[in-house]
Design a protein around this motif. Structure first.
Motif, PDB file in Angstrom:
ATOM      1  N   UNK A 101       0.821  -1.205   0.000  1.00  6.77           N
ATOM      2  CA  UNK A 101       0.000   0.000   0.000  1.00  6.77           C
ATOM      3  C   UNK A 101       0.862   1.265   0.000  1.00  6.77           C
ATOM      4  N   UNK A 102       1.994   1.210   0.717  1.00  6.48           N
ATOM      5  CA  UNK A 102       2.927   2.336   0.687  1.00  6.48           C
ATOM      6  C   UNK A 102       3.445   2.533  -0.734  1.00  6.48           C
ATOM      7  N   UNK A 103       3.811   1.430  -1.379  1.00  3.42           N
ATOM      8  CA  UNK A 103       4.335   1.499  -2.739  1.00  3.42           C
ATOM      9  C   UNK A 103       3.270   1.987  -3.715  1.00  3.42           C
ATOM     10  N   UNK A 104       2.014   1.596  -3.493  1.00  2.00           N
ATOM     11  CA  UNK A 104       0.929   2.067  -4.361  1.00  2.00           C
ATOM     12  C   UNK A 104       0.763   3.581  -4.238  1.00  2.00           C
ATOM     13  N   UNK A 105       0.856   4.101  -3.009  1.00  2.00           N
ATOM     14  CA  UNK A 105       0.791   5.552  -2.810  1.00  2.00           C
ATOM     15  C   UNK A 105       1.954   6.236  -3.515  1.00  2.00           C
ATOM     16  N   UNK A 106       3.160   5.663  -3.383  1.00  2.00           N
ATOM     17  CA  UNK A 106       4.332   6.236  -4.032  1.00  2.00           C
ATOM     18  C   UNK A 106       4.162   6.287  -5.551  1.00  2.00           C
ATOM     19  N   UNK A 107       3.537   5.246  -6.118  1.00  2.00           N
ATOM     20  CA  UNK A 107       3.409   5.155  -7.568  1.00  2.00           C
ATOM     21  C   UNK A 107       2.452   6.205  -8.123  1.00  2.00           C
ATOM     22  N   UNK A 108       1.306   6.390  -7.436  1.00  2.00           N
ATOM     23  CA  UNK A 108       0.305   7.362  -7.905  1.00  2.00           C
ATOM     24  C   UNK A 108      -0.160   8.181  -6.703  1.00  2.00           C
ATOM     25  N   UNK A 109       0.658   9.104  -6.213  1.00  2.00           N
ATOM     26  CA  UNK A 109       0.326   9.820  -4.980  1.00  2.00           C
ATOM     27  C   UNK A 109      -0.928  10.680  -5.077  1.00  2.00           C
ATOM     28  N   UNK A 110      -1.273  11.118  -6.272  1.00  2.00           N
ATOM     29  CA  UNK A 110      -2.461  11.967  -6.414  1.00  2.00           C
ATOM     30  C   UNK A 110      -3.761  11.179  -6.345  1.00  2.00           C
ATOM     31  N   UNK A 111      -3.684   9.852  -6.578  1.00  2.00           N
ATOM     32  CA  UNK A 111      -4.878   9.016  -6.578  1.00  2.00           C
ATOM     33  C   UNK A 111      -4.612   7.716  -5.807  1.00  2.00           C
ATOM     34  N   UNK A 112      -4.375   7.809  -4.506  1.00  2.00           N
ATOM     35  CA  UNK A 112      -4.002   6.627  -3.735  1.00  2.00           C
ATOM     36  C   UNK A 112      -5.094   5.568  -3.679  1.00  2.00           C
ATOM     37  N   UNK A 113      -6.363   5.994  -3.677  1.00  2.00           N
ATOM     38  CA  UNK A 113      -7.454   5.028  -3.637  1.00  2.00           C
ATOM     39  C   UNK A 113      -7.506   4.184  -4.891  1.00  2.00           C
ATOM     40  N   UNK A 114      -7.366   4.823  -6.040  1.00  2.00           N
ATOM     41  CA  UNK A 114      -7.372   4.102  -7.314  1.00  2.00           C
ATOM     42  C   UNK A 114      -6.176   3.160  -7.388  1.00  2.00           C
ATOM     43  N   UNK A 115      -5.002   3.649  -6.994  1.00  2.00           N
ATOM     44  CA  UNK A 115      -3.799   2.818  -7.033  1.00  2.00           C
ATOM     45  C   UNK A 115      -3.926   1.615  -6.116  1.00  2.00           C
ATOM     46  N   UNK A 116      -4.446   1.840  -4.913  1.00  2.00           N
ATOM     47  CA  UNK A 116      -4.612   0.738  -3.969  1.00  2.00           C
ATOM     48  C   UNK A 116      -5.651  -0.254  -4.460  1.00  2.00           C
ATOM     49  N   UNK A 117      -6.743   0.237  -5.071  1.00  2.00           N
ATOM     50  CA  UNK A 117      -7.747  -0.654  -5.621  1.00  2.00           C
ATOM     51  C   UNK A 117      -7.190  -1.517  -6.733  1.00  2.00           C
ATOM     52  N   UNK A 118      -6.329  -0.939  -7.560  1.00  2.00           N
ATOM     53  CA  UNK A 118      -5.673  -1.676  -8.641  1.00  2.00           C
ATOM     54  C   UNK A 118      -4.825  -2.815  -8.068  1.00  2.00           C
ATOM     55  N   UNK A 119      -4.012  -2.489  -7.065  1.00  2.00           N
ATOM     56  CA  UNK A 119      -3.166  -3.514  -6.441  1.00  2.00           C
ATOM     57  C   UNK A 119      -3.997  -4.563  -5.722  1.00  2.00           C
ATOM     58  N   UNK A 120      -5.040  -4.123  -5.019  1.00  2.00           N
ATOM     59  CA  UNK A 120      -5.874  -5.048  -4.260  1.00  2.00           C
ATOM     60  C   UNK A 120      -6.632  -6.002  -5.174  1.00  2.00           C
ATOM     61  N   UNK A 121      -6.998  -5.528  -6.372  1.00  2.00           N
ATOM     62  CA  UNK A 121      -7.677  -6.399  -7.330  1.00  2.00           C
ATOM     63  C   UNK A 121      -6.758  -7.540  -7.761  1.00  2.00           C
ATOM     64  N   UNK A 122      -5.450  -7.253  -7.898  1.00  2.00           N
ATOM     65  CA  UNK A 122      -4.493  -8.305  -8.243  1.00  2.00           C
ATOM     66  C   UNK A 122      -4.396  -9.335  -7.123  1.00  2.00           C
ATOM     67  N   UNK A 123      -4.407  -8.858  -5.887  1.00  2.00           N
ATOM     68  CA  UNK A 123      -4.377  -9.761  -4.732  1.00  2.00           C
ATOM     69  C   UNK A 123      -5.658 -10.594  -4.679  1.00  2.00           C
ATOM     70  N   UNK A 124      -6.802  -9.971  -4.937  1.00  2.00           N
ATOM     71  CA  UNK A 124      -8.072 -10.701  -4.929  1.00  2.00           C
ATOM     72  C   UNK A 124      -8.116 -11.736  -6.047  1.00  2.00           C
ATOM     73  N   UNK A 125      -7.539 -11.404  -7.208  1.00  2.00           N
ATOM     74  CA  UNK A 125      -7.480 -12.363  -8.305  1.00  2.00           C
ATOM     75  C   UNK A 125      -6.710 -13.606  -7.904  1.00  2.00           C
ATOM     76  N   UNK A 126      -5.619 -13.417  -7.165  1.00  2.00           N
ATOM     77  CA  UNK A 126      -4.870 -14.582  -6.681  1.00  2.00           C
ATOM     78  C   UNK A 126      -5.715 -15.406  -5.711  1.00  2.00           C
ATOM     79  N   UNK A 127      -6.645 -14.745  -5.012  1.00  2.00           N
ATOM     80  CA  UNK A 127      -7.542 -15.461  -4.116  1.00  2.00           C
ATOM     81  C   UNK A 127      -8.535 -16.332  -4.843  1.00  2.00           C
TER      82      UNK A 127
END
Length: 433
Positions: free
Chosen positions: A348-374
């Motif tokens: 989540x820290x890295x997601x904020x670093x990648x797109x600091x202006x849109x942390x929610x969108x970035x985190x949702x993108x990363x979380x979707x990848x984690x959910x896909x693995x689920x």
């Protein structure tokens, strides 16, 4: 507004940690009531398998969709709506009455819990300076997750014994309602919205933020997200770690019982070790990433820490396939899970670093990848076990994915355009890279 040194940011963090603990206990509660629930509703094992996947489907879709909503409307509003939905669904689960009813309920539960991590990530990005985010998000994405798996089983089973399986769901729904009431009073989107935040604390937070993090984005900009190489790298790595996490979460008890003939109670004892190691690993990861960032000021170091930890996590599983025994398996699975959880909050820290202006969108993108693995991991592990009669190939897949994820984070990241340089007075200055 108070003029003293307030610490409201840590109260806000405590609310988010409590939210994630309730989140994970609620989502896993159905597995402890599977016997009486399937009997009461006339659900077959194959139907229950579909019900198990229903949660991850709803979660994956809405984790991604929630990101833009969080960035547009603020974390507080989305969290309140999400918790209200999942608490209501938890309450109606024991009276859903049929396969279709329970299937729909699990999808809606996943949808309600989907905004949790994107909203938590935005909250942390707005409430804490960069140098404090590692340990903060380690508590959210690592300690809270692993800790909930440690306490969830005993808590849920004791509730079932005390108030019945239906009563267990209703008690958990009440816990969600209590959090909702506390959040209505205490949770705010930013320090500027909270009257209890002192001038010192506001300045402390602002000094460790990028300019984009001190402003609001009302319109989602998809191009910077979908074309962000580092965010895709984070997603690949998170999928790799997620495959190991979900694989062990769903299959570790069956592996220990079928491979070594352990009783149910013995399995319960042995499965404590990996999640306890996960708590330790998550705390360690948060401390390491904060200290490294404090010395270097470079967001690139987050990916380095995660890459090394994921590589070691995958390597830790090798002895299980080479010289398997109960001692070797429990020891090195625990080491692998512990090292994996070093990355637990850094995603989540890295997601904020990648797109600091849109942390929610970035985190949702990363979380979707984690959910896909689920969705993928339980099915792939099940196919491997049923077709080979062994878990070894599944462990090999876990290790291979860990190497791929680690390699992408260590070799492929694009240099960050901006970073926060540590200054002699402890404050940070913006600099181009």
């Amino acid at each position: 507004m108070s003029s003293s040194r307030s610490h409201v940011r840590w109260l806000t963090l405590a609310l988010i940690v409590a939210l994630i603990v309730i989140n994970y206990i609620d989502r896993s509660a159905v597995s402890y009531a599977v016997g009486p629930l399937t009997k009461s509703f006339g659900i077959t094992k194959s139907q229950y398998g579909l019900i198990s996947s229903a949660f991850s489907i709803g979660y994956m879709v809405f984790a991604f969709l929630a990101g833009p909503l969080v960035d547009r409307y603020g974390a507080r509003r989305i969290l309140l709506v999400g918790v209200a939905i999942w608490s209501l669904v938890t309450a109606v689960t024991p009276v859903s009455g049929s396969f279709i009813g329970l299937f729909v309920a699990r999808i809606v539960l996943g949808a309600g819990e989907g905004p949790g991590f994107p909203a938590a990530t935005r909250t942390v990005s707005r409430w804490l300076p960069q140098k404090e985010r590692g340990i903060a998000l380690a508590m959210v994405g690592g300690v809270a997750v692993a800790g909930s798996l440690l306490i969830g089983g005993p808590l849920v089973t004791q509730l079932i014994a005390g108030v019945g399986w239906r009563g267990m769901f209703w008690v958990l729904a009440v816990l969600g309602a209590l959090w909702l009431a506390a959040a209505c009073m205490l949770l705010r989107n930013t320090p500027d919205d909270h009257r209890g935040v002192s001038a010192w604390e506001r300045a402390h937070i602002a000094a460790g933020q990028l300019e984009e993090e001190r402003t609001s984005t009302n319109r989602v900009q998809w191009r910077p997200v979908l074309t962000n190489r580092n965010l895709w790298i984070i997603a690949v790595g998170y999928f790799a770690w997620g495959f190991m996490f979900w694989g062990f979460m769903y299959w570790l008890p069956d592996y220990l019982s079928s491979q070594y003939g352990l009783s149910v109670t013995a399995v319960g004892l042995f499965t404590v070790a990996p999640w306890a190691a996960g708590v330790v690993g998550a705390i360690l990861g948060g401390v390491i990433t904060d200290r490294v960032f404090a010395r270097t000021g470079s967001p690139r170091t987050r990916l380095t820490v995660m890459g090394v930890a994921l590589l070691l996590s995958g390597a830790a599983l090798v002895p299980i396939t080479v010289a398997p025994s109960l001692t070797v398996s429990v020891t090195f699975i625990s080491v692998g899970v512990g090292l994996g959880f070093v990355t637990g909050g850094i995603w989540w820290v890295a997601a904020i670093d990648a797109v600091p202006s849109q942390p929610g969108v970035a985190a949702g993108f990363a979380d979707a990848a984690f959910a896909l693995s689920g969705i993928v991991a339980p099915s792939v592990m099940g196919f491997i076990v049923s077709s080979t009669g062994s878990f070894s190939s599944g462990f090999v897949v876990m290790s291979a994915l860990a190497v791929i994820g680690a390699g992408s984070m260590l070799v492929l990241p694009k240099p960050y355009r901006r970073r926060l340089d540590p200054a002699p007075d402890g404050k940070a200055d913006l600099a181009a890279r």
